[in-house]
Design an enzyme around this catalytic site. Structure first.
Site, PDB file in Angstrom:
ATOM      1  N   HIS A 227       0.803  -1.336   0.129  1.00 48.83           N
ATOM      2  CA  HIS A 227       0.169  -0.113   0.060  1.00 48.83           C
ATOM      3  C   HIS A 227       1.220   1.141  -0.027  1.00 48.83           C
ATOM      4  CE1 HIS A 227       1.263  -0.468   4.064  1.00 48.83           C
ATOM      5  NE2 HIS A 227       1.048   1.085   4.136  1.00 48.83           N
TER       6      HIS A 227
ATOM      7  N   HIS B 152       5.523   6.399  -1.060  1.00 52.72           N
ATOM      8  CA  HIS B 152       6.124   5.012  -1.331  1.00 52.72           C
ATOM      9  C   HIS B 152       5.521   4.000  -0.932  1.00 52.72           C
ATOM     10  CE1 HIS B 152       7.274   5.910   2.818  1.00 52.72           C
ATOM     11  NE2 HIS B 152       7.438   4.439   2.698  1.00 52.72           N
TER      12      HIS B 152
HETATM   13  P1  2AM Z   1       6.550   2.493   5.766  1.00 50.84           P
HETATM   14  O1  2AM Z   1       5.944   1.631   4.641  1.00 50.84           O
HETATM   15  O2  2AM Z   1       7.570   3.501   5.224  1.00 50.84           O
HETATM   16  O3  2AM Z   1       7.227   1.434   6.744  1.00 50.84           O
HETATM   17  C1  2AM Z   1       1.578   0.872   8.520  1.00 50.84           C
HETATM   18  O4  2AM Z   1       2.477   0.539   9.469  1.00 50.84           O
HETATM   19  C2  2AM Z   1       2.340   2.020   7.631  1.00 50.84           C
HETATM   20  O5  2AM Z   1       2.625   3.018   8.270  1.00 50.84           O
HETATM   21  C3  2AM Z   1       3.351   1.485   6.742  1.00 50.84           C
HETATM   22  O6  2AM Z   1       3.217   1.716   5.441  1.00 50.84           O
HETATM   23  C4  2AM Z   1       4.528   2.547   7.312  1.00 50.84           C
HETATM   24  O7  2AM Z   1       5.392   3.048   6.404  1.00 50.84           O
HETATM   25  C5  2AM Z   1       3.901   3.477   8.205  1.00 50.84           C
HETATM   26  N1  2AM Z   1       4.514   3.584   9.609  1.00 50.84           N
HETATM   27  C6  2AM Z   1       4.595   2.820  10.461  1.00 50.84           C
HETATM   28  N2  2AM Z   1       5.254   3.264  11.464  1.00 50.84           N
HETATM   29  C7  2AM Z   1       5.609   4.658  11.137  1.00 50.84           C
HETATM   30  C8  2AM Z   1       6.160   5.463  11.849  1.00 50.84           C
HETATM   31  N3  2AM Z   1       6.598   5.292  13.165  1.00 50.84           N
HETATM   32  N4  2AM Z   1       6.201   6.789  11.223  1.00 50.84           N
HETATM   33  C9  2AM Z   1       5.652   7.097   9.938  1.00 50.84           C
HETATM   34  N5  2AM Z   1       4.843   5.885   9.257  1.00 50.84           N
HETATM   35  C10 2AM Z   1       5.037   4.650   9.786  1.00 50.84           C
END
Ligand code: 2AM
Length: 179
Positions: A42, A124
């Site tokens: 996603h 991304h």
């Molecule tokens: P990522 O794909 O860059 O890891 C669900 O966990 C979504 O939220 C993921 O796509 C993740 O991004 C994002 N996510 C999880 N933890 C996060 C954090 N501490 N700060 C920002 N985005 C986060």
């Protein structure tokens, strides 16, 4: 008080998820990182973290008032962030509608106490995690177009050793003028 770990996101259609998984298998070494399951691919618009039901409802009300046209995203870029250990698929030129939607959701989240860990939004799709070592990226030239007509709120739970995302709510974006 109950809380849930939530994020606003763009879904990828299942056929695109499957195609990306095939492409990933063909283009990255097996030890490059931990592959994200197809159904979990996603694009995060705004990460909310652990939020109360009250905050979740308020943010959902605000999300429901968003009125903007849909847009298309060209997924034509890939990169590696060694610190979080993320290999990602992104876009060389993010459309204005995407930045507008994400920035609005991020600002509303911030106003309700949800801290954004990244100061700016870099759209991304995470393909691999735990990718701490140098990763050979596929040469440019790949391209998928994602037509975006809605966005969603998802919960994230870790159950039986697996991350599970569940769509809690969905909001349409209007049809762009001229269509
Ligand atoms: P990522 O794909 O860059 O890891 C669900 O966990 C979504 O939220 C993921 O796509 C993740 O991004 C994002 N996510 C999880 N933890 C996060 C954090 N501490 N700060 C920002 N985005 C986060």
């Amino acid at each position: 008080m109950t809380t849930q770990r939530l994020f606003f996101a763009l879904e990828l259609p299942a056929p695109l998820q499957q195609e990306l998984v095939r492409w990933r298998a063909e283009n990255f070494a097996e030890d490059a990182g931990r592959p994200i399951a197809a159904a979990n691919l996603h694009l995060t618009l705004a990460f909310l973290g652990e939020v109360s039901d009250e905050t979740s409802l308020r943010l959902q009300q605000l999300a429901g008032r968003i009125s903007q046209p849909g847009f298309a995203i060209d997924l034509d870029d890939a990169g590696h962030w060694p610190r979080p250990g993320v290999v990602w698929l992104g876009c060389q030129r993010p459309p204005r509608g995407l930045l507008q939607l994400a920035n609005l959701l991020r600002a509303q989240a911030a106003r309700h106490g949800c801290a954004q860990s990244a100061p700016s939004f870099h759209p991304h799709v995470t393909l691999l995690r735990n990718a701490a070592h140098k990763v050979a990226l596929p040469p440019r030239g790949f391209h998928w177009r994602l037509d975006v007509s809605h966005f969603v709120l998802c919960s994230s739970r870790f159950e039986k050793g697996q991350t599970r995302y569940q769509v809690l709510a969905r909001w349409p974006l209007s049809t762009p003028k001229g269509d």
